[in-house]
Design a protein around this motif. Structure first.
Motif: not given
Length: 329
Positions: A163-175
């Motif tokens: 759930d860590s934020p990466m830009d506008e998304w969460s790390a889960q979204d990047w995964l």
């Protein structure tokens, strides 16, 4: 100083932090109960403190280049009482060595204020420019924590949560962007907790998400760098079940446990200094058969056990290693 030396020698031989085990290793004709009371007094009132021990550690482990550090936490229970230690370790020749520690007044995770207090204590001993990187696990995330390190000028290499934020998304979204069969995803110059970082996203062989962010070094080197964090787990094993049985102590009071950690740190550093030059074969998988600390501990115990006068010289040479002028980069 004499009592401190006796305590270090007793701990080396006993490999056990319990008072009765330490007292049994004291020489002389004093009754066991009398020696145990002497050990009790050491933990109750000796002036040993973490800052002084940390200065000794840095002097004994010289390094011209900026140092790498690891922050982590270890805990155990005595009865219904949690003993919870936040520790800052320094890497030296591939070995994690305890430097500073704070005892948490509760079980569970540390808070941002206590972490920063520990880092501030370290900055009383060395400059931020002397810290190459701080390695940390998923517990050590959060906007105030990461921003505070950046303001102090301390780079970090940290494992993120899903759930860590990466830009506008969460790390889960990047995964979710990882394609089937892909080894991983490398992302450069993304904002993590308000700081520009490079991030590696992949999965462990067990299927757990592995998300590592760093604001130092190339993105292609992050995963290899982060592997150094696991050396603190070797440190904890050496202090506990595989070495000095730290979790067996009956002490729970803050000052008593703090003095015990100081005593363990001095003993551990001595083992490292002696173990580094020892020759060690590798197993078939390529790893060392024994750790540096184990080799040093064995050598010290052998030296201490020699009672014949002409055989006491090796022990004196080992003690001499505690002099900063005897250590080399």
């Amino acid at each position: 100083m004499e009592l401190l030396s006796l305590m270090v020698l007793a701990l080396l031989q006993a490999k056990d932090v319990r008072h009765a085990a330490l007292a049994a290793r004291f020489s002389g004709r004093a009754q066991t109960n009398s020696v145990i009371r002497r050990v009790d007094r050491f933990f109750d009132r000796h002036p040993l403190c973490p800052a002084d021990v940390a200065r000794v550690v840095l002097a004994l482990l010289p390094q011209t280049r900026p140092r790498e550090f690891i922050i982590d936490r270890t805990n155990w229970r005595y009865g219904q009482t949690d003993v919870n230690v936040l520790m800052l370790a320094v890497l030296w020749r591939g070995v994690a060595v305890p430097l500073l520690y704070e005892l948490l007044p509760h079980g569970g995770s540390s808070d941002t204020a206590l972490r920063h207090a520990l880092i501030d204590d370290a900055l009383c001993l060395l400059r931020a420019s002397q810290i190459r990187v701080l390695y940390a696990d998923r517990e050590f995330v959060g906007h105030d924590w990461i921003q505070g390190l950046a303001q102090k000028g301390i780079p970090i290499c940290v494992r993120l949560r899903r759930d860590s934020p990466m830009d506008e998304w969460s790390a889960q979204d990047w995964l979710g962007r990882l394609q089937t069969g892909s080894a991983g995803l490398l992302v450069e110059h993304v904002e993590v907790y308000g700081q520009p970082m490079n991030v590696v996203l992949t999965f462990t062989p067990d299927g757990d998400a592995l998300i590592i962010a760093s604001n130092t070094g190339a993105v292609t080197a992050i995963q290899a760098q982060y592997r150094k964090r696991f050396r603190v787990e070797c440190l904890f094993r050496a202090l506990k079940s595989k070495g000095f049985k730290l979790e067996s102590t009956h002490m729970t009071l803050h000052d008593h446990v703090e003095r015990l950690l100081c005593l363990l740190t001095l003993t551990y550093v001595w083992c490292v200094l002696v173990g580094i030059p020892e020759i060690c074969p590798n197993k078939q998988h390529g790893r060392r058969a024994w750790s540096v600390v184990t080799l040093g501990l064995r050598a010290l115990v052998r030296a201490i056990s020699r009672k014949v006068d002409h055989e006491e010289v090796p022990l004196l040479r080992l003690i001499d290693l505690f002099m900063p002028s005897k250590t080399h980069i």
